[in-house]
Motif scaffolding. Structure first.
Motif, PDB file in Angstrom:
ATOM      1  N   THR A  88       0.718  -1.140  -0.112  1.00  0.00           N
ATOM      2  CA  THR A  88      -0.041  -0.033   0.081  1.00  0.00           C
ATOM      3  C   THR A  88       0.727   1.347  -0.065  1.00  0.00           C
ATOM      4  O   THR A  88       1.910   1.329   0.444  1.00  0.00           O
ATOM      5  N   ARG A  89       0.482   2.167  -0.865  1.00  0.00           N
ATOM      6  CA  ARG A  89       1.009   3.601  -0.722  1.00  0.00           C
ATOM      7  C   ARG A  89       0.069   4.478  -0.120  1.00  0.00           C
ATOM      8  O   ARG A  89      -0.995   4.695  -0.678  1.00  0.00           O
ATOM      9  N   GLN A  90       0.650   5.404   0.735  1.00  0.00           N
ATOM     10  CA  GLN A  90      -0.401   5.985   1.340  1.00  0.00           C
ATOM     11  C   GLN A  90       0.372   7.326   1.865  1.00  0.00           C
ATOM     12  O   GLN A  90       1.700   7.337   2.180  1.00  0.00           O
ATOM     13  N   TRP A  91      -0.375   8.464   2.411  1.00  0.00           N
ATOM     14  CA  TRP A  91       0.228   9.372   2.793  1.00  0.00           C
ATOM     15  C   TRP A  91       0.187   9.637   4.309  1.00  0.00           C
ATOM     16  O   TRP A  91      -0.894   9.283   4.734  1.00  0.00           O
ATOM     17  N   ILE A  92       1.056  10.271   5.114  1.00  0.00           N
ATOM     18  CA  ILE A  92       1.135  10.476   6.620  1.00  0.00           C
ATOM     19  C   ILE A  92       1.575  12.041   6.597  1.00  0.00           C
ATOM     20  O   ILE A  92       2.287  12.427   5.947  1.00  0.00           O
ATOM     21  N   SER A  93       1.432  12.469   7.783  1.00  0.00           N
ATOM     22  CA  SER A  93       1.966  13.952   8.161  1.00  0.00           C
ATOM     23  C   SER A  93       2.736  13.508   9.549  1.00  0.00           C
ATOM     24  O   SER A  93       2.247  13.033  10.562  1.00  0.00           O
ATOM     25  N   LEU A  94       4.008  14.254   9.477  1.00  0.00           N
ATOM     26  CA  LEU A  94       5.071  14.493  10.475  1.00  0.00           C
ATOM     27  C   LEU A  94       4.780  15.805  11.325  1.00  0.00           C
ATOM     28  O   LEU A  94       4.714  16.678  10.572  1.00  0.00           O
ATOM     29  N   PRO A  95       4.905  15.940  12.541  1.00  0.00           N
ATOM     30  CA  PRO A  95       4.743  17.122  13.223  1.00  0.00           C
ATOM     31  C   PRO A  95       6.072  17.909  13.443  1.00  0.00           C
ATOM     32  O   PRO A  95       6.968  17.425  13.146  1.00  0.00           O
TER      33      PRO A  95
END
Length: 344
Positions: A88-95
């Protein structure tokens, strides 16, 4: 109760034979590519990161990335959860104070960092435009390509494919919804995240039961006075004249919605309301029962049907097909493939 939810779902394409076969013999047979609701802006304190993972669910991938970067898991944003047994390819965000350079430098087992770009805020749950799937089915029957094409053509016609919740929603042992019932009875509490997950499984079970009744009674492609309808790309409204709205359903302009029960769920009226009340009654529940978990499950509406877009079929060998399509956020590819394969 949970086992009955995982089977006995009717097929929309009952008159069309399935292709049989086996899905997901390896992780590479199930490829998911998440399309974000909006692109990263290139500026801001947060970092949007596109990852590719295999053999890990989203929570496990987030845990590994958080540990490597020494940040808290809860500060990492995700738009949607993805299966473990898949690529799976997906987006996450880092703080903040994470940087794109630190993300791109990560070297982790079963996780690849594909891109990293700055953005102005944390990625929110549900911020997904669509998910694109490439699925390989092995040991298919004769004439599998023609059969798959006929079923996908059927599912592409409005109102579209039934928007079932897939088996994975109910847990490895199929008991997540029962754990949600225990929460309503005040018999069980874990942590807030798991409590929300169990209540969601119960809501999903009830939604599936509502959709089974709708299909069994010949109402899948019909509109009832009092139905809560969802304009494609727009808002919701309550049907006041089914004779006006039903042609719009069949033209793909709107969809019927079903219940995800909760105290703040928009309720239908008339006969549509009676049908939803009957689902609760059959489960031994009332809408007021959900007041006990209102802080973690307010309730909402879910589209009864989904558009299956951009479908394509490729023959890999005499016994295998590759089937690809795009689905809106929250829809299950396994529910579509259940119609195509009919292996139950």
């Amino acid at each position: 109760m949970a086992d009955s939810t995982r089977v006995n779902l009717p097929f929309l394409s009952t008159n069309l034979p399935g292709i049989g076969g086996v899905l997901r013999t390896t992780d590479d047979d199930f490829i998911v590519d998440e399309e974000p609701a909006y692109p990263a802006s290139g500026a801001g304190d947060h970092v949007f990161v596109r990852i590719e993972k295999r053999g890990l669910n989203t929570a496990q991938a987030v845990q590994a990335i958080a540990k490597a970067l020494r940040i808290r898991e809860r500060d990492i944003g995700i738009a949607g959860m993805k299966d473990r047994h898949a690529v799976t390819r997906q987006w996450i965000s880092l703080p903040p104070p994470s940087t794109p350079e630190a993300a791109l430098a990560l070297s982790l087992d079963d996780i690849r960092i594909l891109e990293a770009t700055r953005h102005g805020h944390k990625l929110r749950t549900g911020h997904v435009r669509a998910n694109r799937f490439i699925l390989r089915v092995r040991s298919v029957s004769e004439h599998a390509r023609e059969r798959a094409a006929a079923i996908l053509e059927c599912l592409a016609r409005p109102p579209g494919a039934p928007n079932w919740y897939g088996e994975q929603r109910f847990g490895k042992y199929g008991d997540n919804a029962e754990k949600g019932r225990a929460l309503l009875r005040g018999e069980q509490r874990s942590d807030r995240r798991m409590d929300r997950f169990f209540i969601s499984a119960l809501q999903s079970e009830l939604f599936n039961a509502w959709l089974v009744a709708r299909m069994t009674d010949g109402l899948y492609a019909r509109v009832l006075d009092g139905d809560v309808l969802h304009k494609v790309g727009g808002g919701m409204f309550t049907c006041e004249d089914a004779a006006v709205d039903e042609p719009r359903l069949l033209a793909g302009e709107l969809v019927v919605t079903g219940p995800m029960f909760g105290t703040k769920m928009r309720a239908p009226t008339g006969a549509a309301a009676e049908r939803e009340q009957a689902i609760l009654a059959a489960a031994g529940l009332t809408r007021e029962d959900f007041a006990k978990v209102a802080q973690i499950a307010e309730g909402t509406r879910r589209d009864a049907s989904i558009a299956v877009r951009e479908s394509a079929i490729q023959t890999l060998d005499d016994n295998s097909l590759e089937i690809s399509f795009a689905l809106p956020a929250g829809a299950y590819a396994t529910a579509v493939m259940r119609e195509v394969m009919k292996s139950e």
